[in-house]
Design an enzyme around this catalytic site. Structure first.
Site, short mmCIF file in Angstrom:
data_model
loop_
_atom_site.label_atom_id
_atom_site.label_comp_id
_atom_site.label_asym_id
_atom_site.label_seq_id
_atom_site.Cartn_x
_atom_site.Cartn_y
_atom_site.Cartn_z
N THR A 147 -4.82 0.37 -2.37
CA THR A 147 -5.60 1.55 -2.75
C THR A 147 -5.71 1.59 -4.27
OG1 THR A 147 -4.76 2.70 -0.80
CG2 THR A 147 -5.75 4.06 -2.53
N ASP A 193 2.63 2.75 7.90
CA ASP A 193 1.47 1.88 7.68
C ASP A 193 1.84 0.53 7.07
OD1 ASP A 193 -0.34 3.57 8.83
OD2 ASP A 193 -0.81 4.60 6.97
N LYS A 253 1.82 4.73 -1.16
CA LYS A 253 1.09 5.87 -1.72
C LYS A 253 1.50 7.11 -0.95
CE LYS A 253 -2.86 4.77 1.25
NZ LYS A 253 -4.32 4.49 1.29
N ASP A 272 0.84 -1.20 0.00
CA ASP A 272 0.00 0.00 0.00
C ASP A 272 0.87 1.25 0.00
OD1 ASP A 272 -2.52 1.18 -0.17
OD2 ASP A 272 -2.64 1.49 1.99
N ASN A 276 0.87 7.44 2.80
CA ASN A 276 1.62 6.56 3.68
C ASN A 276 3.11 6.88 3.70
OD1 ASN A 276 -0.65 5.20 4.47
ND2 ASN A 276 -0.35 3.46 3.09
#
Length: 558
Positions: free
Chosen positions: A389, A370, A350, A348, A353
């Protein structure tokens, strides 16, 4: 026609809405609650003062954050308190940048509290600016501060924590409990050394420590919520012993987690994120200090980074110069190389994060946060969970869901590399590469363009790196070692690629032919900046794919 400043603002808004999901996760495997971030601005840099017995003549107190040991006891027969430089003020701040009467705090007959700003210099309530003449309600635990911005850095002149006497020792305990606090504190376990994080006393399973809720209250002030999810919250944690050590504390409700796990048949373990973080030690990864549990909750104590996250930085200040992006993206890649060297896939990556050490672009550094979806990837394509995501999904993640019944489904470390390409695209342009309508089809086909004018001043090497990372076939995509060896990291001096907000932009596209060749043409009626929006509602399988493959219009379509 070239986009004007309003369209650039709209592009920034679309980037914000593309990441607006509260947990920043859009998935069917139900790990969404683990995606909490430290991205929201802190409501209060607060502390819990030493335990005090209830004084029936005091209805509120103000504790200074800038003058050690100072507190103002607000007697019940007084209805207002003034703060300022004038000798007649109740609290005097001897600083020339503070007005004679800077602000007033008052109460009504029902003991409801309010702040009125009296100075043209303004004040801040929980970091939110108040201008002269404004009045706001005041709650237990709020921070009141006066200060100025000096070269984009906030300088605090005076700051106070407001506390209602009846709530003084803990907002969840009634007044009659206050006299027993000292005894409970003594029985709760050993005290932590001064200036260090509280150490949980009893070792439990898995290397964690089992404590009581009373021990947590006596050692950590966690009243300020930074983010929340289905079964957990991230809170600002302040060390009660010294009042200055601040951490990000993730609090997981065990009962809600187990209900969630049983209902959704999730393969997540309660301590999976902690297990990953315990094995990591890198300057580009958020620090992890300790974890402990009570009968009801699991607590993860992590590094607090007050520079916000990468997404917010781009929304507030625009895309990065190529020189700035190169330095920061190298740091990001080096952190990912560390993870991949341990065979850990984040799943994840992005901008939300990626946390920042400061808001100053010249001195900021990045840290990945995260790790709720992170897992060890020991062999090729052994990851099969559809999670992450949507705008950052690698094509093979979507294919894994579509082909989940076949043995060919799965993905590996290379999914992170695609996400890195999307992040670099956003850093250099300020918008995501894909439209929300037909999002999955665009990702599966690798349909993205360098079609906004920010790209007209970006080097060919940068565009080539983006293409090499956002390659549909993971076997043809750059590995993390190959990415760090790319030519883009080997050239360009500071200032040679200025931000679009500080450099001359290309001429308008509707100029007459005599104006010379134009860098890019956009068809009339075609949007000049892409609009992005991400929903945070769970996806139903039937809404994503039909029997023939990808649905014609993905659930992200407006």
């Amino acid at each position: 026609m070239a986009p004007d400043s309003n369209q650039q603002d709209a592009g920034a808004s679309s980037l914000a809405t593309s990441a607006s999901a509260s947990a920043a996760v859009f998935q069917t495997s139900d790990e969404q609650d683990f995606m909490l971030t430290q991205t929201q601005q802190l409501a209060s840099q607060c502390f819990r003062p030493p335990v005090l017995l209830q004084d029936q003549g005091v209805h509120a107190r103000l504790f200074s954050l800038t003058v050690t040991g100072f507190q103002y006891d607000w007697q019940k027969d007084r209805k207002e308190v003034t703060i300022g430089r004038h000798p007649a003020c109740d609290i005097i701040v001897k600083e020339k940048r503070v007005s004679g009467y800077h602000l007033k705090i008052y109460r009504d007959d029902a003991f409801r509290y309010f702040v009125e700003e009296l100075s043209i210099n303004g004040s801040y309530i929980n970091k939110q600016f108040m201008e002269k003449g404004q009045t706001k309600s005041l709650q237990h635990g709020d921070e009141i501060s006066m200060g100025v911005y000096d070269k984009e850095k906030f300088e605090t002149i005076a700051a106070y924590i407001f506390r209602v006497a009846d709530c003084e020792n803990d907002s969840s305990r009634s007044a009659h409990e206050i006299s027993t606090v000292a005894d409970a504190s003594a029985a709760s376990g050993r005290e932590a050394p001064s200036g260090t994080a509280p150490v949980a006393p009893t070792t439990g399973h898995g290397g964690t420590s089992f404590v009581t809720e009373q021990w947590v209250r006596d050692h950590w002030d966690t009243r300020t919520v930074l983010g929340s999810g289905n079964f957990s919250e991230v809170r600002l944690g302040v060390n009660v012993q010294n009042g200055s050590e601040k951490r990000a504390v993730k609090i997981i409700d065990k009962k809600k987690f187990l209900q969630f796990q049983n209902k959704r048949e999730s393969h997540l373990c309660l301590n999976s994120e902690a297990d990953v973080l315990l094995g990591l030690n890198h300057s580009g990864i958020v620090g992890f200090y300790q974890w402990f549990e009570t009968e009801a909750h699991l607590y993860l104590v992590m590094e607090l980074l007050e520079g916000g996250d990468l997404l917010q930085c781009i929304l507030e200040h625009g895309c990065f110069t190529e020189y700035e992006a190169r330095r920061l993206f190298r740091e990001l890649c080096e952190a990912v190389r560390y993870l991949h060297g341990k065979r850990i896939v984040h799943r994840d990556l992005k901008p939300e994060n990626i946390l920042l050490t400061t808001r100053d672009r010249k001195s900021m550094h990045l840290k990945i946060a995260d790790f709720g979806l992170a897992r060890t990837n020991m062999k090729s394509r052994d990851c099969r969970t559809f999670c992450g995501t949507p705008h950052y999904f690698a094509p093979e993640v979507i294919n894994t869901f579509r082909d989940r019944e076949t043995s060919s489904a799965g993905y590996d470390l290379q999914a992170d590399m695609w996400s890195l390409g999307v992040i670099l695209y956003i850093m250099l342009s300020g918008i995501p590469p894909f439209d929300e309508d037909g999002l999955y089809e665009q990702i599966l086909e690798g349909k993205y363009e360098f079609d906004v004018r920010e790209w007209t001043t970006v080097s060919p090497e940068a565009k080539q790196l983006v293409r090499s990372l956002m390659t549909v076939n993971p076997k043809d995509r750059l590995t993390i070692h190959q990415a760090l060896d790319h030519n883009w990291f080997r050239f360009c001096a500071p200032g040679s690629c200025a931000s679009p907000y500080r450099r001359p932009m290309p001429p308008e596209f509707n100029q007459p032919p005599s104006a010379g060749p134009q860098p890019m043409q956009i068809a009339e009626g075609e949007p000049c900046t892409k609009r992005r929006r991400t929903e945070d509602a769970p996806m139903l399988e039937a809404q994503i794919f039909d029997s023939s493959g990808v649905k014609a219009h993905s659930p992200l379509g407006a």
